[in-house]
Scaffold this motif. Structure first.
Motif, short mmCIF file in Angstrom:
data_model
loop_
_atom_site.label_atom_id
_atom_site.label_comp_id
_atom_site.label_asym_id
_atom_site.label_seq_id
_atom_site.Cartn_x
_atom_site.Cartn_y
_atom_site.Cartn_z
N LYS A 36 37.22 38.65 39.79
CA LYS A 36 38.24 39.43 40.52
C LYS A 36 38.68 38.69 41.78
O LYS A 36 39.83 38.75 42.18
CB LYS A 36 37.65 40.80 40.86
CG LYS A 36 38.61 41.75 41.50
CD LYS A 36 39.61 42.28 40.49
CE LYS A 36 40.41 43.39 41.13
NZ LYS A 36 41.58 43.69 40.33
N TYR A 41 45.66 34.61 38.28
CA TYR A 41 46.54 35.55 37.58
C TYR A 41 45.70 36.48 36.70
O TYR A 41 45.68 36.33 35.48
CB TYR A 41 47.58 34.80 36.73
CG TYR A 41 48.39 33.82 37.54
CD1 TYR A 41 49.37 34.28 38.40
CD2 TYR A 41 48.16 32.46 37.45
CE1 TYR A 41 50.12 33.39 39.16
CE2 TYR A 41 48.90 31.57 38.20
CZ TYR A 41 49.88 32.03 39.05
OH TYR A 41 50.61 31.16 39.80
N SER A 43 46.10 39.53 35.80
CA SER A 43 46.80 40.51 34.96
C SER A 43 47.76 39.85 33.97
O SER A 43 48.76 40.45 33.58
CB SER A 43 47.55 41.49 35.84
OG SER A 43 48.50 40.81 36.63
N SER A 44 47.45 38.62 33.54
CA SER A 44 48.34 37.94 32.59
C SER A 44 48.30 38.64 31.24
O SER A 44 47.36 39.33 30.89
CB SER A 44 47.95 36.47 32.46
OG SER A 44 46.64 36.36 31.98
N GLU A 45 49.37 38.45 30.48
CA GLU A 45 49.54 39.11 29.18
C GLU A 45 48.61 38.50 28.15
O GLU A 45 48.28 37.33 28.25
CB GLU A 45 50.99 39.00 28.73
CG GLU A 45 51.96 39.73 29.64
CD GLU A 45 51.78 41.23 29.59
OE1 GLU A 45 51.43 41.76 28.54
OE2 GLU A 45 52.00 41.87 30.63
N ALA A 47 48.23 42.65 28.06
CA ALA A 47 47.57 43.60 28.94
C ALA A 47 46.62 44.49 28.14
O ALA A 47 46.77 44.67 26.94
CB ALA A 47 48.61 44.46 29.63
N ALA A 51 44.91 49.34 32.08
CA ALA A 51 44.64 48.23 32.98
C ALA A 51 43.92 48.68 34.25
O ALA A 51 43.08 47.95 34.78
CB ALA A 51 45.93 47.52 33.34
N ASN A 52 44.20 49.87 34.74
CA ASN A 52 43.53 50.36 35.95
C ASN A 52 42.04 50.58 35.70
O ASN A 52 41.22 50.38 36.59
CB ASN A 52 44.18 51.66 36.43
CG ASN A 52 45.58 51.44 36.93
OD1 ASN A 52 45.92 50.33 37.33
ND2 ASN A 52 46.39 52.48 36.90
N GLY A 56 42.62 46.04 36.56
CA GLY A 56 43.87 45.30 36.57
C GLY A 56 43.82 44.01 35.79
O GLY A 56 44.76 43.22 35.84
N PHE A 57 42.75 43.76 35.06
CA PHE A 57 42.63 42.54 34.27
C PHE A 57 43.46 42.63 33.01
O PHE A 57 43.63 43.69 32.43
CB PHE A 57 41.18 42.30 33.86
CG PHE A 57 40.31 41.68 34.91
CD1 PHE A 57 40.82 41.16 36.07
CD2 PHE A 57 38.94 41.61 34.74
CE1 PHE A 57 40.02 40.59 37.04
CE2 PHE A 57 38.12 41.04 35.69
CZ PHE A 57 38.66 40.53 36.84
N GLY A 58 43.94 41.47 32.56
CA GLY A 58 44.51 41.35 31.24
C GLY A 58 43.41 40.93 30.28
O GLY A 58 42.24 40.72 30.67
#
Length: 86
Positions: A36, A41, A43-45, A47, A51-52, A56-58
């Motif tokens: 974290k 990046y 939250s990269s695709e 998703a 996500a929350n 917030g990770f992809g």
């Protein structure tokens, strides 16, 4: 000669226990916290569905941090087993 050396280095097998599971879980939490803070990046695709819920990770960041956590945990478990602590 090499075979006898390898057999002499062999230890008793490690069986799964709740202690091993707890160590792996803690190692994964540490790896996710480290990821974290260090992934550029996170939250990269693609998703994740919620996500929350996953910080917030992809998918790539989640797989990377949990893979690192399992490697870290396996090293801790094998090290502690080698020392005779578990």
């Amino acid at each position: 000669m090499l075979t006898s050396t390898l057999l002499a280095a062999a230890t008793t097998p490690l069986e799964w226990s709740p202690t091993v599971g707890i160590i792996i879980i803690i190692a994964n939490i540490i790896a996710i916290a480290f990821g974290k803070l260090t992934i550029n990046y996170p939250s990269s695709e693609p998703a994740l569905p919620s996500a929350n819920f996953f910080g917030g990770f992809g998918v790539p960041a989640l797989l990377a941090t949990t893979a690192f956590g399992h490697i870290l945990g396996a090293g801790i478990v094998l090290g502690l087993h080698n020392l005779g602590r578990i």
